[in-house]
Scaffold this motif. Structure first.
Motif, mmCIF file in Angstrom:
data_model
loop_
_atom_site.group_PDB
_atom_site.id
_atom_site.type_symbol
_atom_site.label_atom_id
_atom_site.label_comp_id
_atom_site.label_asym_id
_atom_site.label_seq_id
_atom_site.Cartn_x
_atom_site.Cartn_y
_atom_site.Cartn_z
ATOM 1 N N GLU A 33 0.831 -1.215 0.000
ATOM 2 C CA GLU A 33 0.000 0.000 0.000
ATOM 3 C C GLU A 33 0.857 1.254 0.000
ATOM 4 O OE1 GLU A 33 -2.802 0.084 3.186
ATOM 5 O OE2 GLU A 33 -3.728 -1.807 2.612
ATOM 6 N N GLN A 34 1.988 1.227 0.710
ATOM 7 C CA GLN A 34 2.850 2.407 0.769
ATOM 8 C C GLN A 34 3.798 2.477 -0.424
ATOM 9 O OE1 GLN A 34 4.762 2.317 4.568
ATOM 10 N NE2 GLN A 34 2.861 2.575 5.700
ATOM 11 N N ALA A 35 4.178 1.336 -0.954
ATOM 12 C CA ALA A 35 5.159 1.321 -2.040
ATOM 13 C C ALA A 35 4.553 1.787 -3.359
ATOM 14 C CB ALA A 35 5.757 -0.073 -2.200
ATOM 15 N N VAL A 36 3.313 1.446 -3.604
ATOM 16 C CA VAL A 36 2.689 1.827 -4.879
ATOM 17 C C VAL A 36 2.635 3.347 -5.028
ATOM 18 C CG1 VAL A 36 0.541 1.735 -6.201
ATOM 19 C CG2 VAL A 36 1.441 -0.343 -5.154
ATOM 20 N N PRO A 37 2.176 4.111 -4.022
ATOM 21 C CA PRO A 37 2.219 5.578 -4.183
ATOM 22 C C PRO A 37 3.643 6.116 -4.285
ATOM 23 C CG PRO A 37 0.704 4.997 -2.431
ATOM 24 C CD PRO A 37 1.425 3.755 -2.816
ATOM 25 N N ALA B 227 4.759 5.590 -7.741
ATOM 26 C CA ALA B 227 4.094 6.553 -8.628
ATOM 27 C C ALA B 227 4.753 7.929 -8.499
ATOM 28 C CB ALA B 227 2.611 6.633 -8.295
ATOM 29 N N ASP B 228 5.062 8.334 -7.246
ATOM 30 C CA ASP B 228 5.743 9.614 -7.040
ATOM 31 C C ASP B 228 7.133 9.603 -7.675
ATOM 32 O OD1 ASP B 228 3.568 10.560 -5.676
ATOM 33 O OD2 ASP B 228 4.440 10.284 -3.675
ATOM 34 N N ALA B 229 7.823 8.486 -7.528
ATOM 35 C CA ALA B 229 9.157 8.389 -8.125
ATOM 36 C C ALA B 229 9.070 8.477 -9.643
ATOM 37 C CB ALA B 229 9.836 7.087 -7.703
ATOM 38 N N SER B 230 8.082 7.844 -10.210
ATOM 39 C CA SER B 230 7.904 7.905 -11.662
ATOM 40 C C SER B 230 7.604 9.335 -12.106
ATOM 41 C CB SER B 230 6.765 6.972 -12.076
ATOM 42 O OG SER B 230 6.516 7.073 -13.443
ATOM 43 N N THR B 231 6.758 10.029 -11.356
ATOM 44 C CA THR B 231 6.451 11.429 -11.669
ATOM 45 C C THR B 231 7.700 12.293 -11.554
ATOM 46 O OG1 THR B 231 4.214 11.112 -10.820
ATOM 47 C CG2 THR B 231 4.981 13.377 -11.035
ATOM 48 N N THR B 232 8.497 12.046 -10.527
ATOM 49 C CA THR B 232 9.726 12.818 -10.328
ATOM 50 C C THR B 232 10.704 12.582 -11.471
ATOM 51 O OG1 THR B 232 9.449 12.657 -7.936
ATOM 52 C CG2 THR B 232 11.630 13.242 -8.725
ATOM 53 N N VAL B 233 10.822 11.332 -11.907
ATOM 54 C CA VAL B 233 11.726 11.022 -13.024
ATOM 55 C C VAL B 233 11.243 11.710 -14.299
ATOM 56 C CG1 VAL B 233 12.517 9.155 -14.520
ATOM 57 C CG2 VAL B 233 12.610 8.875 -12.048
ATOM 58 N N ARG B 234 9.942 11.703 -14.538
ATOM 59 C CA ARG B 234 9.410 12.392 -15.724
ATOM 60 C C ARG B 234 9.702 13.896 -15.653
ATOM 61 N NH1 ARG B 234 4.352 9.916 -14.799
ATOM 62 N NH2 ARG B 234 4.521 7.770 -15.447
ATOM 63 N N SER B 235 9.482 14.461 -14.458
ATOM 64 C CA SER B 235 9.748 15.892 -14.279
ATOM 65 C C SER B 235 11.231 16.208 -14.484
ATOM 66 C CB SER B 235 9.319 16.320 -12.878
ATOM 67 O OG SER B 235 9.669 17.657 -12.633
ATOM 68 N N ALA B 236 12.099 15.359 -13.950
ATOM 69 C CA ALA B 236 13.546 15.571 -14.126
ATOM 70 C C ALA B 236 13.925 15.480 -15.599
ATOM 71 C CB ALA B 236 14.336 14.547 -13.315
#
Length: 143
Positions: A45-49, A52-61
């Motif tokens: 439950e904690q790893a999935v968000p 998702a945040d890490a994926s968003t951060t990588v896209r932003s970077a």
């Protein structure tokens, strides 16, 4: 009671104790498995968000790096344009400015000489074919 019956009872008691210990061990193992299942569910439950945040951060970077790359290429283009402009200005105005400066220097020298007294004829020398001839020899050559 005979010896065979006592041995049978001892074996039955031994098996009953062994089964009791195995039942307790299995009950504890079941509790550990439940706790592990709950822990895995909580981590999921904690790893999935977080993923998702890490994926968003990588896209932003990646987007920011693309912007930085674009800015760097623009700066490189501006630098090359400035260099070209500098060489164009130097070639266009450099020669005429040197000529104007030389003209101004010549005018200042000419005005400065007219104010000074005229040089004496004995001190004057004439250059002939790369050599300097004294004034006395010049008179002989002319006359």
């Amino acid at each position: 009671m005979s010896g065979g019956e006592v041995a049978g009872i001892l074996v039955a008691v031994f098996w009953a104790i062994l089964v009791s210990f195995l039942a307790v061990a299995l009950a504890r193992l079941a509790q550990v498995l439940k706790a592990t299942t709950k822990l895995v569910a909580d981590v999921t439950e904690q790893a999935v968000p977080l993923l998702a945040d890490a994926s968003t951060t990588v896209r932003s970077a990646r987007t920011q790096l693309d912007r930085v790359d674009a800015i760097a290429s623009d700066v490189q283009e501006v630098t090359s344009n400035a260099s070209a402009l500098s060489s164009t200005v130097a070639s266009t105005f450099g020669g005429p400015l040197v000529k104007v400066a030389a003209f101004g220097y010549g005018v200042r020298k000419a005005l400065g000489r007219s104010r000074e007294e005229a040089p004496r004829s004995a001190e004057r020398r004439t250059v002939i074919v790369g050599r300097t001839v004294p004034a006395a020899r010049r008179r002989k050559q002319k006359g």
